[in-house]
Design a protein around this motif. Structure first.
Motif, PDB file in Angstrom:
ATOM      1  N   ARG A 130       5.086   5.114 -12.284  1.00  0.00           N
ATOM      2  CA  ARG A 130       4.094   4.338 -12.014  1.00  0.00           C
ATOM      3  C   ARG A 130       3.125   5.026 -10.800  1.00  0.00           C
ATOM      4  N   VAL A 131       1.941   5.136 -10.999  1.00  0.00           N
ATOM      5  CA  VAL A 131       0.711   6.046 -10.209  1.00  0.00           C
ATOM      6  C   VAL A 131       0.013   4.820  -9.366  1.00  0.00           C
ATOM      7  N   THR A 132       0.294   5.001  -7.994  1.00  0.00           N
ATOM      8  CA  THR A 132      -0.459   4.179  -6.962  1.00  0.00           C
ATOM      9  C   THR A 132      -1.366   4.723  -6.039  1.00  0.00           C
ATOM     10  N   THR A 133      -2.305   4.109  -5.783  1.00  0.00           N
ATOM     11  CA  THR A 133      -3.540   4.859  -4.760  1.00  0.00           C
ATOM     12  C   THR A 133      -3.677   3.989  -3.526  1.00  0.00           C
ATOM     13  N   THR A 134      -3.128   2.987  -3.557  1.00  0.00           N
ATOM     14  CA  THR A 134      -3.116   2.171  -2.194  1.00  0.00           C
ATOM     15  C   THR A 134      -1.777   2.007  -1.513  1.00  0.00           C
ATOM     16  N   LEU A 135      -1.979   1.834  -0.508  1.00  0.00           N
ATOM     17  CA  LEU A 135      -0.571   1.530   0.601  1.00  0.00           C
ATOM     18  C   LEU A 135       0.141   0.261   0.052  1.00  0.00           C
ATOM     19  N   ASP A 136      -0.676  -0.904  -0.240  1.00  0.00           N
ATOM     20  CA  ASP A 136      -0.196  -2.148  -0.203  1.00  0.00           C
ATOM     21  C   ASP A 136       0.506  -2.079  -1.479  1.00  0.00           C
ATOM     22  N   ASP A 137      -0.039  -1.458  -2.567  1.00  0.00           N
ATOM     23  CA  ASP A 137       0.397  -1.364  -4.223  1.00  0.00           C
ATOM     24  C   ASP A 137       1.720  -0.737  -3.902  1.00  0.00           C
ATOM     25  N   THR A 138       1.662   0.482  -3.144  1.00  0.00           N
ATOM     26  CA  THR A 138       2.888   1.323  -2.997  1.00  0.00           C
ATOM     27  C   THR A 138       4.157   0.444  -2.184  1.00  0.00           C
ATOM     28  N   THR A 139       3.748  -0.262  -1.245  1.00  0.00           N
ATOM     29  CA  THR A 139       4.916  -0.645  -0.581  1.00  0.00           C
ATOM     30  C   THR A 139       5.641  -1.716  -1.425  1.00  0.00           C
ATOM     31  N   ALA A 140       4.851  -2.592  -2.234  1.00  0.00           N
ATOM     32  CA  ALA A 140       5.008  -3.653  -3.049  1.00  0.00           C
ATOM     33  C   ALA A 140       6.146  -3.188  -4.258  1.00  0.00           C
ATOM     34  N   ALA A 141       6.175  -1.853  -4.803  1.00  0.00           N
ATOM     35  CA  ALA A 141       6.874  -1.649  -5.574  1.00  0.00           C
ATOM     36  C   ALA A 141       8.051  -0.653  -5.406  1.00  0.00           C
ATOM     37  N   THR A 142       8.405  -0.483  -4.081  1.00  0.00           N
ATOM     38  CA  THR A 142       9.461  -0.033  -3.657  1.00  0.00           C
ATOM     39  C   THR A 142      10.652  -0.848  -3.775  1.00  0.00           C
ATOM     40  N   GLY A 143      11.987  -0.086  -4.145  1.00  0.00           N
ATOM     41  CA  GLY A 143      13.051  -1.007  -4.174  1.00  0.00           C
ATOM     42  C   GLY A 143      14.325  -0.131  -4.325  1.00  0.00           C
ATOM     43  N   PRO A 144      15.704  -0.597  -4.376  1.00  0.00           N
ATOM     44  CA  PRO A 144      16.679   0.272  -4.175  1.00  0.00           C
ATOM     45  C   PRO A 144      16.789   1.175  -5.696  1.00  0.00           C
ATOM     46  N   ASP A 145      16.186   0.689  -6.571  1.00  0.00           N
ATOM     47  CA  ASP A 145      16.363   1.578  -7.826  1.00  0.00           C
ATOM     48  C   ASP A 145      14.999   2.336  -8.135  1.00  0.00           C
ATOM     49  N   THR A 146      14.292   2.542  -7.198  1.00  0.00           N
ATOM     50  CA  THR A 146      12.838   3.343  -7.176  1.00  0.00           C
ATOM     51  C   THR A 146      13.072   4.447  -6.315  1.00  0.00           C
ATOM     52  N   THR A 147      12.227   5.460  -6.757  1.00  0.00           N
ATOM     53  CA  THR A 147      12.121   6.741  -6.054  1.00  0.00           C
ATOM     54  C   THR A 147      10.825   6.837  -5.775  1.00  0.00           C
ATOM     55  N   LEU A 148      10.210   6.879  -4.415  1.00  0.00           N
ATOM     56  CA  LEU A 148       8.715   7.019  -4.027  1.00  0.00           C
ATOM     57  C   LEU A 148       8.375   8.402  -3.737  1.00  0.00           C
ATOM     58  N   LEU A 149       7.519   8.952  -4.418  1.00  0.00           N
ATOM     59  CA  LEU A 149       7.005  10.304  -4.123  1.00  0.00           C
ATOM     60  C   LEU A 149       5.762  10.126  -3.452  1.00  0.00           C
ATOM     61  N   VAL A 150       5.452  10.633  -2.446  1.00  0.00           N
ATOM     62  CA  VAL A 150       4.142  10.665  -1.319  1.00  0.00           C
ATOM     63  C   VAL A 150       3.816  12.021  -1.328  1.00  0.00           C
ATOM     64  N   THR A 151       2.623  12.113  -2.178  1.00  0.00           N
ATOM     65  CA  THR A 151       2.150  13.552  -2.387  1.00  0.00           C
ATOM     66  C   THR A 151       1.162  14.027  -1.240  1.00  0.00           C
ATOM     67  N   ALA A 152       0.869  13.148  -0.508  1.00  0.00           N
ATOM     68  CA  ALA A 152      -0.045  13.680   0.694  1.00  0.00           C
ATOM     69  C   ALA A 152       0.242  12.863   2.071  1.00  0.00           C
ATOM     70  N   PRO A 153       1.343  13.149   2.423  1.00  0.00           N
ATOM     71  CA  PRO A 153       1.744  12.074   3.804  1.00  0.00           C
ATOM     72  C   PRO A 153       0.833  12.389   4.854  1.00  0.00           C
ATOM     73  N   ASN A 154       0.174  13.781   4.852  1.00  0.00           N
ATOM     74  CA  ASN A 154      -0.586  14.186   5.940  1.00  0.00           C
ATOM     75  C   ASN A 154      -1.896  13.331   6.115  1.00  0.00           C
ATOM     76  N   LEU A 155      -2.214  12.784   4.892  1.00  0.00           N
ATOM     77  CA  LEU A 155      -3.665  11.914   5.026  1.00  0.00           C
ATOM     78  C   LEU A 155      -3.412  10.662   5.341  1.00  0.00           C
ATOM     79  N   LEU A 156      -2.115  10.161   5.492  1.00  0.00           N
ATOM     80  CA  LEU A 156      -1.931   8.763   6.256  1.00  0.00           C
ATOM     81  C   LEU A 156      -2.406   8.504   7.603  1.00  0.00           C
ATOM     82  N   THR A 157      -2.943   7.580   7.999  1.00  0.00           N
ATOM     83  CA  THR A 157      -3.164   7.227   9.386  1.00  0.00           C
ATOM     84  C   THR A 157      -1.817   6.770   9.858  1.00  0.00           C
ATOM     85  N   PRO A 158      -1.847   6.997  11.501  1.00  0.00           N
ATOM     86  CA  PRO A 158      -0.448   6.340  12.223  1.00  0.00           C
ATOM     87  C   PRO A 158       0.055   5.158  11.652  1.00  0.00           C
TER      88      PRO A 158
END
Length: 411
Positions: free
Chosen positions: A80-108
């Motif tokens: 599943r491809v996500t481009t917003t933080l809200d959709d990303t955090t809503a999709a996380t879970g114990p049976d999920t792998t989260l790949l962050v392709t550009a963590p350096n673009l995120l604000t603090p």
């Protein structure tokens, strides 16, 4: 009769160059700028396809990641491809792998939200090329060192996924951890470029120093495909997060903090850190080009050319003007030296002394003394003496030199 410096009248001249002269002087620079712009357009066009869809699982470009995504789907992993933080955090879970392709673009603030979501999810988080600031926020206790080159490296660790994959194209940032349960693989300069951090009850985090093993043009090399499938396919679901500057969460401030807390403005990154490296290199090239152009235009254009003036100037006016300049500067020494030198030059041919010896006291003084009854000591003071003490003495010196020259001419 007053002497007049006759100057031949010439046609009027202009200080402004003609259009033809302007074109001749600037055509080289314009041609160089045209070549620079053309080269920039060609390079931008040639590389535009390389930048499109970087690490996008839907992109078939050489720097896209469609090949890895298709291999994961073949193994039964949903992508599943996500481009917003809200959709990303809503999709996380114990049976999920989260790949962050550009963590350096995120604000603090985004990094804090992402850290809280992944800690509670107990799943796996994979961070690609996270720099020191991102690592401090997303994986506390882990530190990133300066990046190194990407090359095929051996795993040299006990991680099953790495031992199965064997050699892989790794490099980039290198990581170390303090007081954490970690496994470091694929070392570069004794520091691992792939680090697995196991957190108690919070799943695990995988740090990849470089994302290149996920590119379409590298996935078939060495053990890249095997390593990518095992790191990203350990859970049945994969959330492929492509951070975007257009994400509304990037503009949100921290909520729920105290009045003196961090309001999201504590980013330690400077303005230069936010500028892409391509712009920095382009600015440097333009600066070098401007310096070379300045050196080119600063060269000498040749010797000065005497220009005929369109008017006639009286010799007496030139003499008076120069005298006023001497007087304004109190340059009696220069004025006296000029008067004596001119007198010696005029006296030499009258008494049979060569112009070369006109300013030699040992040759000129005996010759003048032989023509006149004046003592040689008085002539030495008159023709080669010290500077006058005041303006009156300078005037007397001029009169005495005129008298001496008149006596020599009439003797």
């Amino acid at each position: 009769m007053t002497a007049v410096a006759t100057v031949t009248a010439a046609s009027p001249t202009s200080a402004s160059p003609s259009p033809r002269q302007v074109w001749s002087r600037t055509r080289g620079l314009l041609f160089a700028l045209l070549l620079l712009v053309a080269a920039g357009i060609v390079l931008a066009t040639a590389r535009s396809g390389d930048q499109h869809g970087r690490l996008d699982p839907r992109s078939a470009d050489q720097h896209g990641s469609r090949a890895v995504a298709e291999l994961l789907k073949d193994r039964g992993v949903s992508v599943r491809v996500t481009t917003t933080l809200d959709d990303t955090t809503a999709a996380t879970g114990p049976d999920t792998t989260l790949l962050v392709t550009a963590p350096n673009l995120l604000t603090p603030h985004q990094q804090d939200e992402l850290r809280a979501a992944t800690t509670d999810s107990a799943g796996r988080t994979v961070l690609l090329a996270a720099d020191p600031l991102s690592v401090d926020a997303l994986v506390p206790g882990v530190h990133a060192s300066s990046p190194g080159p990407v090359a095929a490296r051996a795993p040299q660790c006990s991680l099953p996924a790495a031992r199965t994959a064997g050699d892989a194209d790794t490099g980039g940032f290198r990581y170390t951890a303090d007081g954490l349960d970690t496994i470091g693989c694929y070392p570069s300069g004794s520091l691992p470029t792939v680090l697995l951090v196991q957190e108690k009850g919070a799943g695990d985090t995988v740090l990849l120093g470089s994302p290149e093993l996920l590119y379409n043009n590298r996935v078939a090399s060495h053990g890249n495909a095997s390593l990518a499938l095992q790191l990203l396919g350990s859970r049945p679901h994969l959330v492929w997060y492509l951070p975007s500057l257009a994400d509304p969460s990037a503009a949100r401030n921290d909520e729920g903090g105290d009045d003196g807390g961090d309001d999201g403005s504590g980013d330690d990154r400077s303005f230069v850190d936010l500028i892409p490296s391509g712009w920095l290199w382009g600015t440097l090239q333009l600066a070098v080009a401007a310096l070379l152009a300045a050196i080119w235009r600063a060269r000498r254009l040749g010797p000065l050319v005497t220009e005929r003036l369109p008017v006639a100037i009286r010799a007496s006016e030139s003499t008076e003007g120069r005298a006023r300049l001497y007087r304004k500067a109190n340059a009696r020494d220069r004025a006296a030296s000029s008067l004596r030198s001119a007198t010696r030059t005029r006296l030499a041919p009258l008494i049979g002394v060569s112009p070369r010896d006109a300013h030699s006291p040992s040759v000129l003084l005996p010759a003048v003394s032989a023509r006149l009854s004046t003592a040689e000591g008085d002539l030495d003071t008159l023709l080669f003496g010290p500077e006058p003490a005041d303006d009156a003495a300078l005037v007397r010196l001029a009169d005495q030199l005129d008298t001496l020259e008149r006596e020599v001419r009439t003797s």
